[in-house]
Design a protein around this motif. Structure first.
Motif, short mmCIF file in Angstrom:
data_model
loop_
_atom_site.label_atom_id
_atom_site.label_comp_id
_atom_site.label_asym_id
_atom_site.label_seq_id
_atom_site.Cartn_x
_atom_site.Cartn_y
_atom_site.Cartn_z
N TYR A 22 0.74 -1.11 0.08
CA TYR A 22 -0.02 -0.08 -0.02
C TYR A 22 0.84 1.38 -0.03
N LYS A 23 0.40 2.53 -0.90
CA LYS A 23 1.02 3.68 -0.45
C LYS A 23 0.11 4.64 0.29
N VAL A 24 0.51 5.35 1.16
CA VAL A 24 -0.36 6.00 1.76
C VAL A 24 -0.05 7.66 1.45
N GLU A 25 -0.89 8.32 1.15
CA GLU A 25 -0.72 9.73 0.78
C GLU A 25 -1.60 10.74 1.60
N ASP A 26 -1.27 11.93 1.26
CA ASP A 26 -1.80 13.20 2.25
C ASP A 26 -3.12 13.38 1.24
N GLY A 27 -4.31 13.42 2.00
CA GLY A 27 -5.71 13.90 1.07
C GLY A 27 -5.85 15.29 0.95
N ASP A 28 -4.87 15.99 0.95
CA ASP A 28 -5.02 17.41 0.81
C ASP A 28 -5.32 17.72 -0.65
N ASP A 29 -4.75 17.09 -1.62
CA ASP A 29 -4.87 17.47 -2.94
C ASP A 29 -5.73 16.65 -3.75
N THR A 30 -6.35 15.78 -3.11
CA THR A 30 -7.71 15.03 -3.73
C THR A 30 -8.97 14.96 -3.13
N LEU A 31 -9.07 15.45 -1.77
CA LEU A 31 -10.03 15.38 -1.19
C LEU A 31 -10.58 16.86 -0.83
N PRO A 32 -12.09 17.11 -0.84
CA PRO A 32 -12.31 18.49 -0.33
C PRO A 32 -11.87 18.83 1.14
N LYS A 33 -11.69 19.94 1.32
CA LYS A 33 -11.24 20.78 2.53
C LYS A 33 -12.38 20.98 3.33
N SER A 34 -13.63 21.29 2.90
CA SER A 34 -14.80 21.71 3.79
C SER A 34 -16.06 21.06 3.29
N LYS A 35 -17.01 20.75 4.19
CA LYS A 35 -18.13 20.43 3.38
C LYS A 35 -19.09 21.41 2.83
N THR A 36 -18.76 22.57 2.71
CA THR A 36 -19.17 23.61 1.90
C THR A 36 -19.01 23.24 0.24
N GLY A 37 -18.16 22.46 0.01
CA GLY A 37 -17.72 22.22 -1.44
C GLY A 37 -18.44 20.94 -1.88
N VAL A 38 -19.12 20.24 -0.89
CA VAL A 38 -19.82 19.04 -1.31
C VAL A 38 -21.36 18.93 -0.55
N THR A 39 -22.28 19.37 -1.19
CA THR A 39 -23.58 19.38 -0.70
C THR A 39 -24.84 18.81 -1.39
N SER A 40 -25.90 18.75 -0.66
CA SER A 40 -26.92 17.96 -1.33
C SER A 40 -28.45 18.98 -0.98
N GLU A 41 -29.16 18.94 -2.02
CA GLU A 41 -30.41 19.85 -1.41
C GLU A 41 -31.34 19.13 -0.58
N GLN A 42 -30.92 17.67 -0.47
CA GLN A 42 -31.79 16.95 0.83
C GLN A 42 -30.90 16.58 2.08
N ALA A 43 -30.92 17.55 2.76
CA ALA A 43 -30.14 17.82 3.78
C ALA A 43 -29.92 16.38 4.67
N GLU A 44 -30.92 15.37 4.54
CA GLU A 44 -30.84 14.12 5.49
C GLU A 44 -29.68 13.31 4.58
N CYS A 45 -29.34 13.68 3.41
CA CYS A 45 -28.38 12.82 2.59
C CYS A 45 -26.99 13.32 2.80
N GLU A 46 -26.96 14.54 3.20
CA GLU A 46 -25.69 15.00 3.26
C GLU A 46 -24.77 14.43 4.20
N PRO A 47 -24.95 13.89 5.22
CA PRO A 47 -24.00 12.95 5.91
C PRO A 47 -23.48 11.68 5.17
N LEU A 48 -24.25 11.09 4.21
CA LEU A 48 -23.70 10.13 3.12
C LEU A 48 -22.67 10.83 2.22
N VAL A 49 -22.87 11.67 1.70
CA VAL A 49 -21.81 12.61 1.05
C VAL A 49 -20.68 12.81 1.64
N TRP A 50 -20.95 13.54 2.75
CA TRP A 50 -19.69 14.04 3.44
C TRP A 50 -18.87 12.50 4.00
N ALA A 51 -19.30 11.49 4.27
CA ALA A 51 -18.62 10.39 4.78
C ALA A 51 -17.74 9.78 3.72
#
Length: 258
Positions: free
Chosen positions: A72-101
């Motif tokens: 396995y190769k372990v790398e920092d997620g800073d360049d490939t993953l969103p830094k905050s939840k404001t960058g990944v959202t859903s109009e269905q608020a109850e579904c956002e925990p799934l998106v964020w996870a």
């Protein structure tokens, strides 16, 4: 029938636009047969729990060598993953925990989080033939997120994930990096049963008319820290099965948590 390489390439582009498929979950026929959301071993009160800082969580993330450097190769997620939840959202608020996870972000109310990626070492370092470009992506990449909570915040976050799996079973849409993605179905899956609580789900993501691709996510609580795992294999988008989250990654990461 297998999808064309063009469809797979289109799917790759779609996923990359959402930061390398920070999307997860989806449902497959196999996951439909699994009704378990994993062992719920919650019970111990954590009202006095104090959240760890982002810096402390960074030190608890898997590091190169924890799983075997050759595998396995372990790398920092800073360049490939969103830094905050404001960058990944859903109009269905109850579904956002799934998106964020699936995006390795906190599924609950906290700003204390850290993330990285754990990739399988490729079987061969030989250059891929251009005609077999999609096959060059035949490796599993797992996005790992850690988040920490005050009091009973971690339990509430786990409940939000469980509730989201039920509430969003019929599908939902989310937006990331300016692109909107449609999840057509969410199904429960068999969780590892590790930690104090664990919930797993599979989501079917529409690939721009090329049919759905399936993705798995698992969320595990250990004390007041939550670990999320989402595994992607771009070469397996043709398959009706979601890429499995490597059990050894889950075990090794939870082993580093207090």
């Amino acid at each position: 029938m297998k999808r064309s390489s063009g469809a797979r390439m289109g799917a790759t582009v779609a996923l990359s636009a959402i930061t390398l498929a920070l999307i997860t979950g989806c449902s497959s026929e196999e996951s439909d047969d699994s009704k378990s959301t994993g062992k719920d071993k919650s019970a111990s009160p954590t009202q006095a729990a104090k959240a760890l800082s982002a810096a402390e969580l960074e030190k608890l993330l898997l590091a190169q060598g924890d799983l075997g450097a050759k595998k396995y190769k372990v790398e920092d997620g800073d360049d490939t993953l969103p830094k905050s939840k404001t960058g990944v959202t859903s109009e269905q608020a109850e579904c956002e925990p799934l998106v964020w996870a699936m995006a390795a972000l906190p599924p609950g109310e906290t700003d204390a989080h850290a993330s990285n990626t754990v990739s399988e070492a490729p079987a061969s370092t030989a250059a891929a033939d251009p005609e077999d470009f999609a096959d060059a992506f035949d490796i599993n990449v797992t996005f790992v997120g850690l988040s920490s909570y005050e009091g009973d915040g971690a339990e509430k976050a786990m409940k939000a994930v469980s509730d989201g799996v039920s509430a969003c079973a019929g599908g939902y849409t989310f937006t990331g990096e300016g692109e909107t993605t449609k999840v057509t179905k969410v199904s429960t899956a068999k969780a590892s049963g590790q930690g104090d609580e664990s919930v797993a789900f599979v989501q079917a993501v529409d690939m721009d008319g090329a049919g759905p691709a399936n993705f798995s996510t698992e969320v595990v609580r250990k004390g007041n820290t939550i670990a999320s795992f989402y595994t992607l294999n771009l070469a397996a988008l043709d398959s009706s099965k979601a890429a499995e989250i490597p059990a050894e990654i889950v075990t090794a990461q939870l082993g580093k948590l207090k």
